[in-house]
Design a protein around this motif. Structure first.
Motif, PDB file in Angstrom:
ATOM      1  N   THR A  41       0.814  -1.217   0.000  1.00 19.37           N
ATOM      2  CA  THR A  41       0.000   0.000   0.000  1.00 19.37           C
ATOM      3  C   THR A  41       0.850   1.271   0.000  1.00 19.37           C
ATOM      4  O   THR A  41       0.457   2.282  -0.581  1.00 19.37           O
ATOM      5  N   ASP A  42       2.023   1.211   0.643  1.00 15.53           N
ATOM      6  CA  ASP A  42       2.905   2.379   0.659  1.00 15.53           C
ATOM      7  C   ASP A  42       3.408   2.697  -0.742  1.00 15.53           C
ATOM      8  O   ASP A  42       3.404   3.853  -1.178  1.00 15.53           O
ATOM      9  N   ARG A  43       3.843   1.664  -1.469  1.00 13.71           N
ATOM     10  CA  ARG A  43       4.319   1.865  -2.834  1.00 13.71           C
ATOM     11  C   ARG A  43       3.197   2.326  -3.749  1.00 13.71           C
ATOM     12  O   ARG A  43       3.386   3.180  -4.612  1.00 13.71           O
ATOM     13  N   PHE A  47       3.277   5.844  -5.711  1.00 11.74           N
ATOM     14  CA  PHE A  47       3.210   5.718  -7.158  1.00 11.74           C
ATOM     15  C   PHE A  47       2.107   6.613  -7.725  1.00 11.74           C
ATOM     16  O   PHE A  47       2.264   7.223  -8.794  1.00 11.74           O
ATOM     17  N   LYS A  48       0.994   6.725  -7.016  1.00  9.41           N
ATOM     18  CA  LYS A  48      -0.107   7.582  -7.457  1.00  9.41           C
ATOM     19  C   LYS A  48       0.324   9.047  -7.470  1.00  9.41           C
ATOM     20  O   LYS A  48      -0.128   9.833  -8.320  1.00  9.41           O
ATOM     21  N   ILE A  49       1.185   9.422  -6.528  1.00 11.52           N
ATOM     22  CA  ILE A  49       1.685  10.798  -6.494  1.00 11.52           C
ATOM     23  C   ILE A  49       2.510  11.086  -7.751  1.00 11.52           C
ATOM     24  O   ILE A  49       2.369  12.135  -8.390  1.00 11.52           O
ATOM     25  N   ILE A  50       3.383  10.139  -8.113  1.00  9.85           N
ATOM     26  CA  ILE A  50       4.195  10.297  -9.323  1.00  9.85           C
ATOM     27  C   ILE A  50       3.304  10.331 -10.562  1.00  9.85           C
ATOM     28  O   ILE A  50       3.537  11.106 -11.501  1.00  9.85           O
ATOM     29  N   THR A  51       2.257   9.509 -10.560  1.00  9.35           N
ATOM     30  CA  THR A  51       1.302   9.500 -11.670  1.00  9.35           C
ATOM     31  C   THR A  51       0.606  10.853 -11.800  1.00  9.35           C
ATOM     32  O   THR A  51       0.453  11.391 -12.908  1.00  9.35           O
ATOM     33  N   GLU A  90       7.182   9.044   4.301  1.00 10.59           N
ATOM     34  CA  GLU A  90       6.492   8.854   3.024  1.00 10.59           C
ATOM     35  C   GLU A  90       7.110   9.709   1.927  1.00 10.59           C
ATOM     36  O   GLU A  90       7.138   9.306   0.754  1.00 10.59           O
ATOM     37  N   ILE A  91       7.610  10.872   2.284  1.00  3.96           N
ATOM     38  CA  ILE A  91       8.302  11.713   1.314  1.00  3.96           C
ATOM     39  C   ILE A  91       9.549  10.986   0.809  1.00  3.96           C
ATOM     40  O   ILE A  91       9.836  10.956  -0.396  1.00  3.96           O
ATOM     41  N   LYS A  92      10.294  10.378   1.724  1.00  6.30           N
ATOM     42  CA  LYS A  92      11.497   9.636   1.330  1.00  6.30           C
ATOM     43  C   LYS A  92      11.136   8.419   0.485  1.00  6.30           C
ATOM     44  O   LYS A  92      11.850   8.083  -0.477  1.00  6.30           O
ATOM     45  N   LEU A  93      10.028   7.744   0.811  1.00  8.14           N
ATOM     46  CA  LEU A  93       9.579   6.607   0.011  1.00  8.14           C
ATOM     47  C   LEU A  93       9.196   7.061  -1.402  1.00  8.14           C
ATOM     48  O   LEU A  93       9.456   6.343  -2.380  1.00  8.14           O
ATOM     49  N   THR A  94       8.604   8.229  -1.499  1.00 11.28           N
ATOM     50  CA  THR A  94       8.230   8.763  -2.801  1.00 11.28           C
ATOM     51  C   THR A  94       9.466   9.004  -3.661  1.00 11.28           C
ATOM     52  O   THR A  94       9.480   8.672  -4.852  1.00 11.28           O
TER      53      THR A  94
END
Length: 252
Positions: A41-43, A47-51, A90-94
């Motif tokens: 769910t984190d990925r 991923f939706k943010i990048i989309t 979450e910012i770092k994961l992004t």
């Protein structure tokens, strides 16, 4: 032997297929996420943010048209809008997910955007982290009851005022738009309104000295403000975005 730019581009087109950015992003998703045993769910979230970023800036654009500032624009121009809804982790994961996507672009389409990512990663991470904490701190000076969405933090005093539906005083002036920080005097921040066709509008807001020290000249705040008659400083009603001075020239 020397080859023209056109010849090199033609040679590259033989090796790599030029697709639209969103199509490549979809390929990346199918190739990368199918190997996971269960839904991460984190990925999925980052991923939706990048989309959303690609949809906003690169819809119908070809992958060959991407420029080196793809990463810088993402983290400094696009990410501030998510600062109140994401945790620092979450910012770092992004950014980690973005790094994987850039590596994918390089491997399958021969466009090395990851070079710029590695070069600017540390400094830009510092900038987005600075913006992240400024937005959270500055929220307590607004009339918005929600200080943070993740984790959810509510200012009960603001919430109670909203619930009472206090009548707006007619003895108040209102402004909204993009304001650029031009000077600081202790906890007094002096800003100039941007994108005016003629003349200049200057305002002052008052914050704690610890917050003022993190705010830098050239930073841009997108906000709604008000000033009561006989007062010299303005009150912040709502902050929409906060941008680093490093990207301020790109803000329309």
């Amino acid at each position: 032997m020397f080859f023209s730019k056109e010849i090199l581009q033609n040679e590259a087109s033989v090796l790599y297929e030029d697709k639209e950015v969103l199509e490549v992003l979809n390929d990346y998703y199918n190739d990368s996420f199918k190997w996971e045993d269960k839904i991460n769910t984190d990925r999925e979230h980052v991923f939706k943010i990048i989309t959303n970023y690609c949809m906003k800036f690169y819809k119908n654009s070809l992958i060959s048209a991407l420029e080196e500032d793809f990463y810088n624009k993402f983290i400094l121009l696009f990410m501030p809008s998510y600062s109140l809804s994401l945790t620092e982790q979450e910012i770092k994961l992004t950014l980690t997910e973005l790094s994987r996507f850039l590596e994918y672009i390089n491997s399958y389409h021969g466009i090395n955007l990851h070079k710029s990512y590695k070069k600017n990663y540390t400094t830009n991470l510092d900038e987005i982290t600075r913006v992240y904490y400024i937005l959270r701190k500055i929220q307590k000076y607004t009339e918005a009851p929600v200080l943070s969405f993740n984790p959810m933090i509510i200012d009960m005093n603001c919430y109670k005022k909203r619930k009472k539906h206090v009548e707006v005083s007619k003895r108040e002036m209102y402004e909204q738009g993009y304001f650029e920080i031009i000077d600081k005097i202790g906890g007094i921040i002096i800003l100039k309104k941007r994108k005016l066709k003629s003349g200049n509008t200057y305002i002052k807001i008052k914050v704690e000295s610890s917050l003022a020290s993190d705010m830098r000249c050239g930073d841009v705040i997108n906000m709604r403000i008000k000033k009561r008659f006989f007062y010299t400083t303005w009150d912040i009603i709502d902050v929409k975005d906060y941008y680093s001075s490093k990207i301020s020239k790109c803000i329309e």
